[in-house]
Design a protein around this motif. Structure first.
Motif, PDB file in Angstrom:
ATOM      1  N   PRO A 250      -9.163  -5.992  -4.736  1.00  0.00           N
ATOM      2  CA  PRO A 250      -9.286  -6.505  -6.111  1.00  0.00           C
ATOM      3  C   PRO A 250      -7.926  -6.615  -6.802  1.00  0.00           C
ATOM      4  O   PRO A 250      -6.965  -5.913  -6.451  1.00  0.00           O
ATOM      5  CB  PRO A 250     -10.171  -5.451  -6.792  1.00  0.00           C
ATOM      6  N   GLU A 251      -7.860  -7.477  -7.768  1.00  0.00           N
ATOM      7  CA  GLU A 251      -6.604  -7.791  -8.449  1.00  0.00           C
ATOM      8  C   GLU A 251      -5.917  -6.558  -9.001  1.00  0.00           C
ATOM      9  O   GLU A 251      -4.697  -6.403  -8.872  1.00  0.00           O
ATOM     10  CB  GLU A 251      -6.883  -8.786  -9.583  1.00  0.00           C
ATOM     11  N   GLU A 252      -6.687  -5.645  -9.605  1.00  0.00           N
ATOM     12  CA  GLU A 252      -6.071  -4.488 -10.238  1.00  0.00           C
ATOM     13  C   GLU A 252      -5.392  -3.572  -9.212  1.00  0.00           C
ATOM     14  O   GLU A 252      -4.375  -2.924  -9.512  1.00  0.00           O
ATOM     15  CB  GLU A 252      -7.097  -3.692 -11.046  1.00  0.00           C
ATOM     16  N   ILE A 253      -5.901  -3.529  -7.999  1.00  0.00           N
ATOM     17  CA  ILE A 253      -5.279  -2.702  -6.956  1.00  0.00           C
ATOM     18  C   ILE A 253      -3.963  -3.325  -6.513  1.00  0.00           C
ATOM     19  O   ILE A 253      -2.948  -2.634  -6.354  1.00  0.00           O
ATOM     20  CB  ILE A 253      -6.237  -2.517  -5.764  1.00  0.00           C
ATOM     21  N   HIS A 254      -3.951  -4.634  -6.339  1.00  0.00           N
ATOM     22  CA  HIS A 254      -2.708  -5.299  -5.937  1.00  0.00           C
ATOM     23  C   HIS A 254      -1.654  -5.231  -7.036  1.00  0.00           C
ATOM     24  O   HIS A 254      -0.456  -5.130  -6.757  1.00  0.00           O
ATOM     25  CB  HIS A 254      -2.991  -6.749  -5.550  1.00  0.00           C
ATOM     26  N   GLU A 255      -2.088  -5.266  -8.289  1.00  0.00           N
ATOM     27  CA  GLU A 255      -1.129  -5.177  -9.376  1.00  0.00           C
ATOM     28  C   GLU A 255      -0.478  -3.793  -9.443  1.00  0.00           C
ATOM     29  O   GLU A 255       0.706  -3.664  -9.762  1.00  0.00           O
ATOM     30  CB  GLU A 255      -1.807  -5.518 -10.704  1.00  0.00           C
ATOM     31  N   SER A 256      -1.228  -2.753  -9.110  1.00  0.00           N
ATOM     32  CA  SER A 256      -0.678  -1.400  -9.153  1.00  0.00           C
ATOM     33  C   SER A 256       0.030  -1.019  -7.853  1.00  0.00           C
ATOM     34  O   SER A 256       0.815  -0.064  -7.833  1.00  0.00           O
ATOM     35  CB  SER A 256      -1.801  -0.386  -9.430  1.00  0.00           C
ATOM     36  N   HIS A 257      -0.232  -1.767  -6.774  1.00  0.00           N
ATOM     37  CA  HIS A 257       0.406  -1.505  -5.476  1.00  0.00           C
ATOM     38  C   HIS A 257       0.893  -2.844  -4.908  1.00  0.00           C
ATOM     39  O   HIS A 257       0.305  -3.401  -3.975  1.00  0.00           O
ATOM     40  CB  HIS A 257      -0.585  -0.852  -4.512  1.00  0.00           C
ATOM     41  N   PRO A 258       1.970  -3.402  -5.452  1.00  0.00           N
ATOM     42  CA  PRO A 258       2.387  -4.764  -5.108  1.00  0.00           C
ATOM     43  C   PRO A 258       2.736  -4.964  -3.632  1.00  0.00           C
ATOM     44  O   PRO A 258       2.527  -6.060  -3.101  1.00  0.00           O
ATOM     45  CB  PRO A 258       3.601  -5.000  -6.008  1.00  0.00           C
ATOM     46  N   SER A 259       3.261  -3.953  -2.951  1.00  0.00           N
ATOM     47  CA  SER A 259       3.623  -4.113  -1.534  1.00  0.00           C
ATOM     48  C   SER A 259       2.402  -4.211  -0.636  1.00  0.00           C
ATOM     49  O   SER A 259       2.523  -4.606   0.530  1.00  0.00           O
ATOM     50  CB  SER A 259       4.507  -2.948  -1.076  1.00  0.00           C
ATOM     51  N   LEU A 260       1.248  -3.875  -1.158  1.00  0.00           N
ATOM     52  CA  LEU A 260       0.020  -3.957  -0.366  1.00  0.00           C
ATOM     53  C   LEU A 260      -0.248  -5.385   0.094  1.00  0.00           C
ATOM     54  O   LEU A 260      -0.877  -5.610   1.134  1.00  0.00           O
ATOM     55  CB  LEU A 260      -1.153  -3.426  -1.196  1.00  0.00           C
ATOM     56  N   ALA A 261       0.236  -6.372  -0.668  1.00  0.00           N
ATOM     57  CA  ALA A 261       0.020  -7.777  -0.309  1.00  0.00           C
ATOM     58  C   ALA A 261       0.728  -8.161   0.986  1.00  0.00           C
ATOM     59  O   ALA A 261       0.407  -9.192   1.577  1.00  0.00           O
ATOM     60  CB  ALA A 261       0.514  -8.673  -1.447  1.00  0.00           C
ATOM     61  N   TYR A 262       1.686  -7.345   1.429  1.00  0.00           N
ATOM     62  CA  TYR A 262       2.438  -7.654   2.645  1.00  0.00           C
ATOM     63  C   TYR A 262       1.876  -6.928   3.866  1.00  0.00           C
ATOM     64  O   TYR A 262       2.519  -6.860   4.911  1.00  0.00           O
ATOM     65  CB  TYR A 262       3.911  -7.256   2.462  1.00  0.00           C
ATOM     66  N   THR A 263       0.671  -6.410   3.717  1.00  0.00           N
ATOM     67  CA  THR A 263       0.059  -5.640   4.801  1.00  0.00           C
ATOM     68  C   THR A 263      -1.318  -6.196   5.157  1.00  0.00           C
ATOM     69  O   THR A 263      -1.958  -6.876   4.357  1.00  0.00           O
ATOM     70  CB  THR A 263      -0.113  -4.159   4.411  1.00  0.00           C
ATOM     71  N   CYS A 264      -1.749  -5.845   6.361  1.00  0.00           N
ATOM     72  CA  CYS A 264      -3.151  -5.987   6.757  1.00  0.00           C
ATOM     73  C   CYS A 264      -3.677  -4.567   6.931  1.00  0.00           C
ATOM     74  O   CYS A 264      -3.305  -3.866   7.886  1.00  0.00           O
ATOM     75  CB  CYS A 264      -3.285  -6.774   8.058  1.00  0.00           C
ATOM     76  N   SER A 265      -4.514  -4.159   6.003  1.00  0.00           N
ATOM     77  CA  SER A 265      -4.947  -2.769   5.957  1.00  0.00           C
ATOM     78  C   SER A 265      -6.082  -2.498   6.927  1.00  0.00           C
ATOM     79  O   SER A 265      -6.837  -3.400   7.315  1.00  0.00           O
ATOM     80  CB  SER A 265      -5.396  -2.400   4.540  1.00  0.00           C
ATOM     81  N   TYR A 266      -6.209  -1.217   7.288  1.00  0.00           N
ATOM     82  CA  TYR A 266      -7.325  -0.747   8.100  1.00  0.00           C
ATOM     83  C   TYR A 266      -8.423  -0.222   7.174  1.00  0.00           C
ATOM     84  O   TYR A 266      -8.135   0.403   6.153  1.00  0.00           O
ATOM     85  CB  TYR A 266      -6.878   0.363   9.048  1.00  0.00           C
ATOM     86  N   SER A 267      -9.665  -0.460   7.546  1.00  0.00           N
ATOM     87  CA  SER A 267     -10.786  -0.104   6.684  1.00  0.00           C
ATOM     88  C   SER A 267     -10.934   1.401   6.494  1.00  0.00           C
ATOM     89  O   SER A 267     -11.540   1.841   5.500  1.00  0.00           O
ATOM     90  CB  SER A 267     -12.090  -0.672   7.259  1.00  0.00           C
ATOM     91  N   GLU A 268     -10.434   2.189   7.424  1.00  0.00           N
ATOM     92  CA  GLU A 268     -10.456   3.634   7.288  1.00  0.00           C
ATOM     93  C   GLU A 268      -9.255   4.225   8.005  1.00  0.00           C
ATOM     94  O   GLU A 268      -8.549   3.533   8.744  1.00  0.00           O
ATOM     95  CB  GLU A 268     -11.755   4.219   7.832  1.00  0.00           C
ATOM     96  N   SER A 269      -9.024   5.491   7.772  1.00  0.00           N
ATOM     97  CA  SER A 269      -7.854   6.158   8.321  1.00  0.00           C
ATOM     98  C   SER A 269      -7.921   6.251   9.837  1.00  0.00           C
ATOM     99  O   SER A 269      -8.952   6.610  10.405  1.00  0.00           O
ATOM    100  CB  SER A 269      -7.747   7.566   7.725  1.00  0.00           C
ATOM    101  N   LEU A 270      -6.800   5.922  10.491  1.00  0.00           N
ATOM    102  CA  LEU A 270      -6.679   6.088  11.937  1.00  0.00           C
ATOM    103  C   LEU A 270      -5.861   7.344  12.235  1.00  0.00           C
ATOM    104  O   LEU A 270      -4.859   7.597  11.590  1.00  0.00           O
ATOM    105  CB  LEU A 270      -6.004   4.878  12.575  1.00  0.00           C
ATOM    106  N   PHE A 271      -6.306   8.089  13.224  1.00  0.00           N
ATOM    107  CA  PHE A 271      -5.588   9.274  13.696  1.00  0.00           C
ATOM    108  C   PHE A 271      -6.126   9.620  15.070  1.00  0.00           C
ATOM    109  O   PHE A 271      -7.035   8.942  15.580  1.00  0.00           O
ATOM    110  CB  PHE A 271      -5.739  10.450  12.718  1.00  0.00           C
ATOM    111  N   ALA A 272      -5.554  10.646  15.693  1.00  0.00           N
ATOM    112  CA  ALA A 272      -5.928  10.965  17.068  1.00  0.00           C
ATOM    113  C   ALA A 272      -5.986  12.467  17.277  1.00  0.00           C
ATOM    114  O   ALA A 272      -5.325  13.242  16.583  1.00  0.00           O
ATOM    115  CB  ALA A 272      -4.945  10.338  18.052  1.00  0.00           C
ATOM    116  N   LEU A 273      -6.765  12.858  18.273  1.00  0.00           N
ATOM    117  CA  LEU A 273      -6.866  14.240  18.702  1.00  0.00           C
ATOM    118  C   LEU A 273      -6.301  14.338  20.111  1.00  0.00           C
ATOM    119  O   LEU A 273      -6.791  13.683  21.030  1.00  0.00           O
ATOM    120  CB  LEU A 273      -8.319  14.705  18.682  1.00  0.00           C
ATOM    121  N   LEU A 274      -5.266  15.124  20.266  1.00  0.00           N
ATOM    122  CA  LEU A 274      -4.626  15.339  21.564  1.00  0.00           C
ATOM    123  C   LEU A 274      -5.072  16.684  22.109  1.00  0.00           C
ATOM    124  O   LEU A 274      -4.965  17.701  21.428  1.00  0.00           O
ATOM    125  CB  LEU A 274      -3.107  15.314  21.406  1.00  0.00           C
TER     126      LEU A 274
END
Length: 324
Positions: A250-274
């Motif tokens: 949404p517009e308000e998120i991009h306005e408060s986080h302008p660099s987000l427009a230069y990313t392709c975000s993941y729908s949820e957090s990625l991490f791993a268990l070793l």
């Protein structure tokens, strides 16, 4: 020094689910630990770019608490040491008695220094080693100046002094070794002197479990000189840059986080268990899968990776994989 071919008798059974390797025989024979070591891995959270860094970190910490891990590792590009980020940094530091920080190039954005990061993260120094339940964890600093052939917008280099320290640490290792560095020592977007580092490490292949990095925001595994190198994907996104700027929130998120427009975000957090099993001599990496938020980098027309890399490595996932 141990030659790379000394490993040939130790890489035997590689046939179980997930990322499966054999623990190097020399190091395994000298360790007294007979337990499974479980380590939570997260990389490239980029708290200062995304709107939901706290939640992504909390999802990781909650999962690793349930898994009763022996340590937590963040592989860099975590959060600048600003007053606004102190609560998040402290949340990670207090989440476990064994935490490992790796310095990333973006941890000094907005004018911060690596010395400030070391202090805020409560690191012993920019690079260091520590024993963990029968293995030796070596943390490298890939952000040094002095590269004779800079290839990236930030320093991506390990100089002679740190190399000498690393060589001594490996010479003295009496247990299996795991090496952590933000920048890759092999594969996509590597250090400027990656080949030099690979040549150094190949002499100690019989005692190195694997080398783990973040930085590239991709999922990748490769073997070089008898050593397994594993890229841990970003917890948050893939960077596509200003030329492919777009809005997926949404517009308000991009306005408060302008660099987000230069990313392709993941729908949820990625991490791993070793999971390192020193009794059976095997390693397991359990990954996680998400979806793209909005268009993928491929749909936007990204062009600076090969077709194979875009297909196999540029994905919103940390793969669970088999290595035969």
């Amino acid at each position: 020094m141990n030659k790379p071919d000394s490993r040939r008798n130790f890489l035997q059974r590689l046939t179980w689910s997930s990322l499966a390797l054999s623990v190097p025989g020399l190091a395994f024979s000298q360790t007294q630990s007979k337990k499974k070591i479980k380590i939570g891995l997260i990389s490239d959270l980029h708290q200062d770019i995304i709107p939901d860094g706290e939640k992504r970190l909390e999802d990781f910490l909650n999962k690793m608490q349930k898994e009763k891990v022996d340590a937590l590792v963040q592989l860099g590009d975590f959060a600048v040491p600003s007053p606004e980020n102190q609560d998040l940094i402290e949340r990670f530091n207090q989440a476990h008695k064994n935490v490992f920080h790796v310095l990333g190039n973006h941890d000094v954005d907005y004018g911060y220094s690596f010395d400030q990061c070391v202090k805020a993260y409560q690191m012993p120094s920019r690079y260091y080693s520590r024993n963990l339940e029968g293995i030796k964890v070596i943390v490298l600093d890939g952000n040094e100046e002095g590269s004779p052939n800079p290839t990236q917008g930030y320093p991506a280099y390990i100089g002679a002094e740190q190399q000498a320290w690393l060589r001594k640490e490996l010479e003295e290792a009496k247990v299996p070794v795991m090496i952590l560095c933000h920048q890759p020592l092999a594969g996509i977007y590597p250090l400027d002197n990656a080949k030099e580092m690979q040549d150094l490490l190949r002499h100690y292949a019989d005692r190195i479990l694997l080398v783990i990095n973040g930085h590239a925001h991709v999922d990748q595994h490769l073997e070089v000189g008898g050593i397994h190198y594993v890229h841990i994907n970003s917890a948050s996104y893939y960077w596509v840059g200003e030329q492919l700027a777009h809005w997926s929130y949404p517009e308000e998120i991009h306005e408060s986080h302008p660099s987000l427009a230069y990313t392709c975000s993941y729908s949820e957090s990625l991490f791993a268990l070793l999971e390192i099993d020193l009794e059976s001599g095997k390693i397991r990496l359990e990954g996680k899968k998400a979806e793209w938020v909005g268009p993928s980098p491929q749909e936007l027309g990204i062009s600076y990776l090969t077709e194979a890399q875009m297909r196999e490595n540029l994905i919103p996932e940390i793969k669970t994989r088999r290595i035969q």
